[in-house]
Design a protein around this motif. Sequence first.
Motif, PDB file in Angstrom:
ATOM      1  N   PRO A 117       0.922  -1.242  -0.089  1.00 40.66           N
ATOM      2  CA  PRO A 117      -0.156  -0.016   0.076  1.00 40.66           C
ATOM      3  C   PRO A 117       0.777   1.308  -0.041  1.00 40.66           C
ATOM      4  O   PRO A 117       1.919   1.289   0.636  1.00 40.66           O
ATOM      5  N   GLU A 118       0.317   2.266  -0.601  1.00 39.38           N
ATOM      6  CA  GLU A 118       1.125   3.553  -0.564  1.00 39.38           C
ATOM      7  C   GLU A 118       0.892   4.262   0.602  1.00 39.38           C
ATOM      8  O   GLU A 118      -0.124   4.203   1.193  1.00 39.38           O
ATOM      9  N   GLN A 119       1.808   4.994   0.749  1.00 38.52           N
ATOM     10  CA  GLN A 119       1.895   5.965   2.138  1.00 38.52           C
ATOM     11  C   GLN A 119       1.609   5.202   3.506  1.00 38.52           C
ATOM     12  O   GLN A 119       1.045   5.761   4.458  1.00 38.52           O
ATOM     13  N   ALA A 120       1.980   3.892   3.362  1.00 42.27           N
ATOM     14  CA  ALA A 120       1.957   3.243   4.762  1.00 42.27           C
ATOM     15  C   ALA A 120       3.171   3.403   5.446  1.00 42.27           C
ATOM     16  O   ALA A 120       4.276   3.624   5.095  1.00 42.27           O
ATOM     17  N   VAL A 121       3.072   3.252   6.722  1.00 41.42           N
ATOM     18  CA  VAL A 121       3.992   3.486   7.963  1.00 41.42           C
ATOM     19  C   VAL A 121       4.790   1.905   7.628  1.00 41.42           C
ATOM     20  O   VAL A 121       4.260   0.962   7.644  1.00 41.42           O
ATOM     21  N   GLU A 122       6.287   1.917   7.628  1.00 35.36           N
ATOM     22  CA  GLU A 122       6.897   0.850   7.475  1.00 35.36           C
ATOM     23  C   GLU A 122       8.204   1.022   8.349  1.00 35.36           C
ATOM     24  O   GLU A 122       8.896   2.281   8.206  1.00 35.36           O
ATOM     25  N   PHE A 123       8.784   0.173   8.886  1.00 42.02           N
ATOM     26  CA  PHE A 123      10.113   0.359   9.410  1.00 42.02           C
ATOM     27  C   PHE A 123      11.156   0.245   8.412  1.00 42.02           C
ATOM     28  O   PHE A 123      11.004  -0.477   7.364  1.00 42.02           O
ATOM     29  N   LYS A 124      12.332   0.716   8.625  1.00 41.24           N
ATOM     30  CA  LYS A 124      13.478   0.523   7.670  1.00 41.24           C
ATOM     31  C   LYS A 124      14.069  -0.956   7.876  1.00 41.24           C
ATOM     32  O   LYS A 124      14.063  -1.441   8.902  1.00 41.24           O
ATOM     33  N   PRO A 125      14.543  -1.295   6.458  1.00 48.78           N
ATOM     34  CA  PRO A 125      15.114  -2.690   6.694  1.00 48.78           C
ATOM     35  C   PRO A 125      16.133  -2.798   7.370  1.00 48.78           C
ATOM     36  O   PRO A 125      17.023  -2.100   7.765  1.00 48.78           O
ATOM     37  N   GLY A 126      16.106  -3.947   8.481  1.00 47.45           N
ATOM     38  CA  GLY A 126      17.132  -4.189   9.556  1.00 47.45           C
ATOM     39  C   GLY A 126      17.091  -3.446  10.793  1.00 47.45           C
ATOM     40  O   GLY A 126      17.818  -3.491  11.657  1.00 47.45           O
ATOM     41  N   ARG A 127      16.038  -2.505  10.930  1.00 43.86           N
ATOM     42  CA  ARG A 127      15.855  -1.627  11.997  1.00 43.86           C
ATOM     43  C   ARG A 127      15.086  -2.047  12.965  1.00 43.86           C
ATOM     44  O   ARG A 127      13.796  -2.816  12.684  1.00 43.86           O
ATOM     45  N   TRP A 128      15.251  -1.954  14.308  1.00 45.14           N
ATOM     46  CA  TRP A 128      14.447  -2.596  15.374  1.00 45.14           C
ATOM     47  C   TRP A 128      12.988  -1.861  15.262  1.00 45.14           C
ATOM     48  O   TRP A 128      13.001  -0.566  15.178  1.00 45.14           O
ATOM     49  N   GLY A 129      11.958  -2.325  15.576  1.00 46.17           N
ATOM     50  CA  GLY A 129      10.676  -1.438  15.816  1.00 46.17           C
ATOM     51  C   GLY A 129       9.717  -2.543  16.322  1.00 46.17           C
ATOM     52  O   GLY A 129       9.794  -3.831  16.116  1.00 46.17           O
ATOM     53  N   CYS A 130       8.944  -2.320  17.192  1.00 48.59           N
ATOM     54  CA  CYS A 130       7.791  -2.850  17.734  1.00 48.59           C
ATOM     55  C   CYS A 130       6.615  -3.058  16.826  1.00 48.59           C
ATOM     56  O   CYS A 130       5.937  -1.945  16.494  1.00 48.59           O
ATOM     57  N   VAL A 131       6.087  -4.097  16.486  1.00 48.09           N
ATOM     58  CA  VAL A 131       4.806  -4.148  15.550  1.00 48.09           C
ATOM     59  C   VAL A 131       3.876  -3.260  16.408  1.00 48.09           C
ATOM     60  O   VAL A 131       2.833  -2.856  15.596  1.00 48.09           O
ATOM     61  N   MET A 132       3.623  -3.216  17.459  1.00 50.71           N
ATOM     62  CA  MET A 132       2.603  -2.496  18.292  1.00 50.71           C
ATOM     63  C   MET A 132       2.581  -1.152  18.123  1.00 50.71           C
ATOM     64  O   MET A 132       1.539  -0.337  18.323  1.00 50.71           O
ATOM     65  N   PHE A 133       3.708  -0.610  17.895  1.00 52.19           N
ATOM     66  CA  PHE A 133       3.643   0.810  17.349  1.00 52.19           C
ATOM     67  C   PHE A 133       2.987   1.004  16.135  1.00 52.19           C
ATOM     68  O   PHE A 133       2.190   2.038  16.320  1.00 52.19           O
ATOM     69  N   SER A 134       2.916   0.145  15.115  1.00 48.75           N
ATOM     70  CA  SER A 134       2.428   0.355  13.930  1.00 48.75           C
ATOM     71  C   SER A 134       0.903  -0.093  14.243  1.00 48.75           C
ATOM     72  O   SER A 134      -0.129   0.543  13.614  1.00 48.75           O
ATOM     73  N   PHE A 135       0.662  -0.987  15.054  1.00 43.84           N
ATOM     74  CA  PHE A 135      -0.732  -1.260  15.305  1.00 43.84           C
ATOM     75  C   PHE A 135      -1.421  -0.175  15.904  1.00 43.84           C
ATOM     76  O   PHE A 135      -2.568   0.372  15.408  1.00 43.84           O
ATOM     77  N   ALA A 136      -0.811   0.684  16.918  1.00 46.40           N
ATOM     78  CA  ALA A 136      -1.177   1.691  17.568  1.00 46.40           C
ATOM     79  C   ALA A 136      -1.655   2.778  16.321  1.00 46.40           C
ATOM     80  O   ALA A 136      -2.662   3.588  16.408  1.00 46.40           O
ATOM     81  N   ALA A 137      -0.703   2.977  15.454  1.00 43.37           N
ATOM     82  CA  ALA A 137      -0.964   3.975  14.465  1.00 43.37           C
ATOM     83  C   ALA A 137      -2.164   3.674  13.544  1.00 43.37           C
ATOM     84  O   ALA A 137      -2.902   4.457  13.133  1.00 43.37           O
TER      85      ALA A 137
END
Length: 269
Positions: free
Chosen positions: A25-45
């Motif tokens: 999808p266009e204009q979707a939040v996405e972590f940078k390759p290889g970078r740490w991030g919690c899926v629940m950050f994106s869930f909250a978004a």
Amino acid sequence: MQSRIASILGLKYQPVVLLWSDDKPEQAVEFKPGRWGCVMFSFAAAAKGRQAVFARETYGCWGGGVGLGFGNRYLDFPGGEECFHYFLSCGNKHFEPGKSVAEHLKGPGMEEFCDDFLEGERYLKGPEEVRAFVKNLPIVDIPASYVVLKPLALVKEDEVPKTITFLVNPDQLSALVVLASYGRRTCDNVTMPFAAGCQTIGILSYAEGKRDEPRAVVGLTDISARKNVRKLLDHDLLSFSMPLNLFEEMENNVDESFLFRTTWKSMVG
């Protein structure tokens, strides 16, 4: 796509749909390759109206890769799955292979992870318990390139949700537990497993969707996930995830249910 349940319960945050896609999808939040991030950050978004996307290079953390359905990503944990067994339990400081790995983890921004790596998150008693936990997870490698999180209202007609998740307070959770059993002859139609927040909205709910009588999965009991989203969401919320077939069953049972009777009305009046 709409939910009468969400409307009647007066949810503060939008229901979140998880779906698989081969189109990004266009204009979707996405972590940078290889970078740490919690899926629940994106869930909250997504609960606040955004779209988020994950791929096999952008799932954020090892547990998130597992939870979303990108295979057993614990194999990619520093030191491998064995070090993860110690990390989730008693720590790697007395495990010689883990101690060697820890020497290469030091650096800016790594202090908290290194402390957990050596001392352990201590969510389970020991590595054997973690080994059993991982063995019992319904780990799967999904047949799609992307996992997408989006508000229910943004789901298109040709999209098929894998799971739908509500963020609920205790009263709303109680109503959903009752509604999940409304058309059943059993009383164990909701489960609250020990699992990562992303696993409850992902693989555990995927697995429920394959059952003849799927159960809902209560989540956000994961302390790390709660810590990660405490500045993004209210503190009194849990997640309630349903595979699509259970969501449709519950939606179809609304009209004749307790949701229009005096007891429930007194709870929300």
